[in-house]
Design a protein around this motif. Structure first.
Motif, mmCIF file in Angstrom:
data_model
loop_
_atom_site.group_PDB
_atom_site.id
_atom_site.type_symbol
_atom_site.label_atom_id
_atom_site.label_comp_id
_atom_site.label_asym_id
_atom_site.label_seq_id
_atom_site.Cartn_x
_atom_site.Cartn_y
_atom_site.Cartn_z
ATOM 1 N N ILE B 77 32.476 3.037 -0.157
ATOM 2 C CA ILE B 77 32.405 3.800 -1.413
ATOM 3 C C ILE B 77 30.976 4.321 -1.527
ATOM 4 O O ILE B 77 30.032 3.543 -1.397
ATOM 5 C CB ILE B 77 32.717 2.885 -2.609
ATOM 6 C CG1 ILE B 77 34.148 2.365 -2.481
ATOM 7 C CG2 ILE B 77 32.499 3.632 -3.928
ATOM 8 C CD1 ILE B 77 34.466 1.225 -3.410
ATOM 9 N N LEU B 79 28.338 5.441 -3.747
ATOM 10 C CA LEU B 79 27.913 5.560 -5.141
ATOM 11 C C LEU B 79 26.903 6.679 -5.335
ATOM 12 O O LEU B 79 26.769 7.233 -6.414
ATOM 13 C CB LEU B 79 27.326 4.237 -5.623
ATOM 14 C CG LEU B 79 28.337 3.109 -5.775
ATOM 15 C CD1 LEU B 79 27.689 1.886 -6.385
ATOM 16 C CD2 LEU B 79 29.510 3.551 -6.643
ATOM 17 N N SER B 82 28.559 9.642 -6.613
ATOM 18 C CA SER B 82 29.437 9.528 -7.771
ATOM 19 C C SER B 82 28.911 10.429 -8.894
ATOM 20 O O SER B 82 27.723 10.699 -8.984
ATOM 21 C CB SER B 82 29.523 8.074 -8.224
ATOM 22 O OG SER B 82 28.256 7.614 -8.611
ATOM 23 N N MET B 208 33.037 5.761 -15.436
ATOM 24 C CA MET B 208 32.438 5.554 -14.127
ATOM 25 C C MET B 208 32.810 4.190 -13.554
ATOM 26 O O MET B 208 33.180 4.065 -12.402
ATOM 27 C CB MET B 208 30.916 5.663 -14.278
ATOM 28 C CG MET B 208 30.201 5.586 -12.967
ATOM 29 S SD MET B 208 30.575 7.032 -11.970
ATOM 30 C CE MET B 208 28.934 7.654 -11.820
ATOM 31 N N LEU B 212 35.048 3.361 -10.234
ATOM 32 C CA LEU B 212 34.585 2.471 -9.161
ATOM 33 C C LEU B 212 35.577 1.336 -8.949
ATOM 34 O O LEU B 212 35.935 0.985 -7.811
ATOM 35 C CB LEU B 212 33.192 1.915 -9.511
ATOM 36 C CG LEU B 212 32.638 0.840 -8.577
ATOM 37 C CD1 LEU B 212 32.459 1.395 -7.162
ATOM 38 C CD2 LEU B 212 31.317 0.285 -9.100
ATOM 39 N N GLU B 216 37.608 0.512 -5.460
ATOM 40 C CA GLU B 216 37.578 -0.796 -4.800
ATOM 41 C C GLU B 216 38.992 -1.360 -4.669
ATOM 42 O O GLU B 216 39.347 -1.947 -3.643
ATOM 43 C CB GLU B 216 36.703 -1.776 -5.597
ATOM 44 C CG GLU B 216 35.220 -1.450 -5.512
ATOM 45 C CD GLU B 216 34.368 -2.288 -6.466
ATOM 46 O OE1 GLU B 216 33.143 -2.109 -6.443
ATOM 47 O OE2 GLU B 216 34.941 -3.098 -7.223
#
Lengths: 628, 237
Positions: B77, B79, B82, B208, B212, B216
């Motif tokens: 992922i 970030l 993002s 946000m 996330l 996950e």
């Protein structure tokens, strides 16, 4: 600013090395890291993989392996890994595998290096090896203990009062009265050849009030005769830069009340035991002086009740592990000495000379609160069993019973002077030790690890020193014995570490508590003993043994220091744990519960265990076992 | 008409038809760019987790007030990439909804209108497979707001982690049997679903963090339930 990953920043901020970073940095970090999910059993990194991230476990658990596939460590929430690979050409050195479903945060290497550059605490945490971190902790712990701080020089109140070797006893006594002192240095003077030089005085002896009573008046010595005849010749001295605590131990061990202080061998003053008691009013010294004044076993047992609070006080004063170990050993020894004195009063003087031996932790100056009695007797070669056995059996029984009443329970392994097997003449002991060294079977190895830490506490204590020297001399050049001792020192291994409130065992078991003595200090003591024998050191305490090993350059650079720090740390944790037990009104023990440790304590313990584990591996390699 | 299921509708023909009929440039550009291949293997796909906070639960009435987007792959992922936006609703924010998402009137005072940021949002969505937890919020709100404001239909395939969770934990024989015997159905809410995979508990209800958390969760679901041979067309709807 999209500080939306506050949750991640907050998480990181709770664990080292991130706890050293300012909030703004954490928030920035949170927006720049990557996240990955690994299922239980999946590899995160294999050996030799490229690695470009510093990894933090957000949830779950990860196992780190050595290259050979052996488990190296287990990590859980908040633990970090990957730094070694980053610092070693971006190749994974220690493969990592998820042992539970795990969420990992990956911090890109550019950011990792930035943090290392900007924050010393961060760099320190990730760059240094674990042992150096432990060293720092040990050093911090030892800062400014009131006991370790002061040096002997600071206790000297006045210039020494001295008299020449040519003086008479009467002249000496007169001078002592005039000067109002309880001791006098006796010096021989060498006059210089030309006037520009000072008179050089060297210390020949010391005379005390007590000497005047016991060696002059009560013996009817002519007071006009030379002072040399009644003084203590070549007295023990101490350098002015020695710590007060060491001076105290010297006086206790040698049972002396006055100690000349020297500066580069020149006498500059005398300290009396009362100076130290004044300096440290709540000291173990006070207990020792009490012990020597008690008239019955019952009275001694009452004094024994204060030993625990004395121990707790020393812990509160931040005394080091070796200070506490020494003080407790001195106290234990004093009980033995006084009991033997009382025993001899009761049974009459011994028919032949003997030496009462203490063994194990007391002999190593490493005694703590709970400890059973390990002792033995060395008898003169004139000993005749038929005539003398009854006396020594009775004396041993008296001492052993007394010790039990004073809080030193009987040894369950029957390693006590009450056991006829452990009352031998000096020659028999020598033969016995020689046999153990030459034919190291499991039983003799077990005995060696107990009996080879020996100290004379009463009687002909010089015999104990001779036996110690005999052991070392014989062991030093015997590779088979050293290899056997080394193998024996590997029987007790440290646990792998702490893991979510459990102790991880090598076999993968979880345990709730860990016996810090059995799994920590005891194997460390065993390991250090082997090295000490190899360099021919007759030192008794593990710290002194390590000094000798260090001087002999037996171990690779820095390793002896690491062992020292690990020993200090493990002992301190044991000590504080026992002090806490006492404080909470429990019976003190050696079992610690990982649940109750702080993160920092767990980490340090883990590192200390790692040092021990590395040390054990080195032992195997250093003293290879070859069947002859 | 947002009750569409792309597991049975061919995306490419739907997309080209929509591209041709779109009135508004923003929507047309989206359809032009959004060339997803249902046969792309999961492990090569680029995903983006999307989450909205809204002024209420009715897409026809309530509005979007914040958008969170977290791009990711099956492995990582990112970030760093993002994005999130606060957007100002046209109607007054009800006081009680503040309690849920913690976004206050003052926060929204300076925020742009959704239409001002829609191009940016759609640019990201068009290049990736969109992942949400509970498709009826994100798909329906976006559909209704775009339709009300621009007059166009905005629909695209989504992967719904809640539907995946429902499939594996509610529709399997074992789960059905358990319910027949009076057991309580397994919770497929975001936090509870995450717990089943050992994922940490987050304070939810920020767009946000929820995005996330969804990213996950999909990573975990992929690792647990799907092997590498699966393609994105197997998952989306």
């Amino acid at each position: 600013m999209e500080a939306e990953h506050y949750e991640i920043a907050e998480f990181l901020g709770r664990y080292p090395p991130f706890d050293a970073l300012p909030q703004a940095r954490l928030e920035q970090l949170a927006t720049r890291l990557e996240v990955g999910y690994y299922r239980s059993g999946n590899d995160i990194y294999k050996f030799g993989d490229e690695i470009h991230d510093f990894c933090v476990i957000r949830s779950g658990a990860v196992e780190i392996y050595r290259r050979n596939g052996k488990l190296y460590n287990r990590l859980s929430q908040g633990d970090v890994f990957g730094q070694l690979g980053l610092l070693m050409a971006n190749r994974v050195r220690l493969p990592a595998r998820a042992m539970e479903d795990s969420l990992i945060y990956f911090i890109p290497e550019a950011l990792f290096y930035e943090l290392c550059d900007e924050y010393e605490a961060f760099a320190y945490f990730v760059e240094i090896d674990e042992q150096r971190r432990l060293k720092k902790t040990v050093e911090e712990q030892q800062q400014e203990s009131p006991l370790s701080g002061a040096r002997v020089g600071s206790l000297i109140a006045r210039n020494p009062v001295w008299i020449s070797v040519d003086a008479s006893i009467r002249q000496a006594a007169t001078l002592m009265t005039e000067e109002g002192v309880s001791s006098l240095l006796v010096v021989s003077e060498q006059y210089p050849i030309d006037d520009s030089e000072e008179v050089h005085r060297s210390l020949a002896g010391i005379l005390t009030d007590r000497d005047l009573r016991t060696r002059v008046v009560s013996q009817g010595v002519d007071i006009e005769s030379s002072v040399v005849e009644v003084m203590t010749k070549s007295p023990i001295t101490i350098d002015k830069d020695t710590y007060v605590f060491e001076a105290m131990l010297t006086m206790l061990r040698c049972n002396i009340h006055h100690l000349p202080v020297t500066s580069q061998t020149r006498p500059i003053g005398v300290i009396a035991i009362s100076d130290i008691v004044r300096f440290e009013s709540k000291s173990s010294l006070y207990i020792v002086s009490l012990i020597h004044r008690q008239q019955t076993v019952e009275e001694l047992a009452l004094v024994a009740k204060d030993v625990t609070s004395c121990f707790v006080r020393m812990v509160q004063d931040n005394a080091s592990a070796s200070m506490i170990g020494s003080a407790m050993s001195v106290i234990g020894r004093s009980f033995m000495q006084r009991l033997l004195e009382l025993g001899e009063e009761r049974l009459g003087p011994p028919p032949v000379p003997y030496c009462f031996l203490s063994l194990g932790s007391m002999a190593r100056d490493e005694q703590l609160l709970i400890t059973d009695q390990d002792n033995a007797m060395a008898l003169s070669d004139d000993y005749n069993p038929a005539q003398h056995n009854a006396y020594f059996a009775e004396l041993a029984q008296f001492v052993s019973d007394g010790l039990d009443k004073c809080g030193y329970p009987y040894c369950t392994g029957q390693i006590m002077a009450t056991n006829p097997k452990w009352r031998k003449t000096v020659t028999q002991w020598r033969d016995c030790f020689a046999q153990w060294i030459d034919v190291p079977d499991p039983e003799s190895l077990l005995n060696s690890s107990i009996f080879f830490d020996l100290e004379g506490v009463w009687g002909k204590t010089e015999w104990a020193d001779e036996l110690s020297q005999f052991i070392v001399d014989r062991a030093k050049n015997n590779p088979i014995f050293l290899a056997s001792m080394a193998r024996n020192a590997l029987l007790r291994t440290p646990p792998l570490g702490f893991f979510k409130g459990f102790v991880m065992e090598r076999d993968g078991e979880h345990r709730r508590t860990i016996n810090l003595k059995r799994r920590g200090t005891a194997p460390l003591v065993d390991l250090i003993r082997v090295h000490a024998f190899a360099v021919g050191s007759a030192a008794r305490s593990s710290f002194e043994r390590l000094e000798a090993v260090m001087k002999a350059n037996l171990l690779p650079e820095g390793r002896a220091r690491e062992l020292r720090d690990a020993m200090e740390y493990l002992t301190m944790v044991r000590i504080s744990h026992q002090a806490e037990d006492v404080d909470e009104g429990h019976a003190p023990d050696n079992n610690i519960e990982p649940d109750k440790l702080t993160d920092a304590e767990r980490r340090n313990l883990k590192e200390a265990f790692q040092v021990l584990s590395n040390g054990q591996r080195f032992l195997k390699f250093k003293y290879p076992y070859k069947r002859s | 008409m947002c009750d569409i299921d792309f597991s049975s509708v061919d995306w490419e023909s739907f997309r080209s038809a929509q591209e041709a009929s779109a009135q508004h440039d923003t929507v047309r550009r989206f359809y032009q760019a959004c060339k997803l291949d249902p046969n792309q293997p999961i492990k090569k796909a680029s995903f983006v987790a999307l989450d909205f906070e809204t002024t209420g639960l009715t897409p026809e009435v309530h509005e979007i007030i914040s958008v969170g987007m977290v791009p990711f792959t099956a492995g990582r992922i990112q970030l760093n990439d993002s994005r999130s936006w606060l957007v100002k609703p046209r109607k007054q924010l009800a006081d009680d909804s503040v309690l849920i998402h913690g976004i206050t009137h003052a926060d929204l005072e300076q925020a742009p209108d959704l239409m001002e940021v829609l191009d940016d949002i759609l640019a990201v969505l068009a290049s990736k497979v969109v992942v949400v937890h509970f498709k009826y919020i994100e798909r329906d709100f976006l559909y209704h707001q775009v339709q009300q404001r621009l007059g166009d239909e905005l629909l695209f395939p989504l992967i719904d982690t809640m539907a995946i969770e429902a499939f594996f934990h509610r529709q399997q024989i074992g789960a059905k049997l358990k319910r027949l015997l009076g057991g309580k159905p397994v919770s497929i809410r975001l936090a509870d679903s995450r717990g089943r995979y050992g994922l940490p508990r987050y304070p939810l209800h920020s767009a946000m963090t929820d995005a996330l958390a969804t990213a996950e969760l999909l990573q975990a679901q992929l690792r647990h339930h799907y092997d590498d041979s699966r393609v994105i067309g197997d998952l989306w709807e």
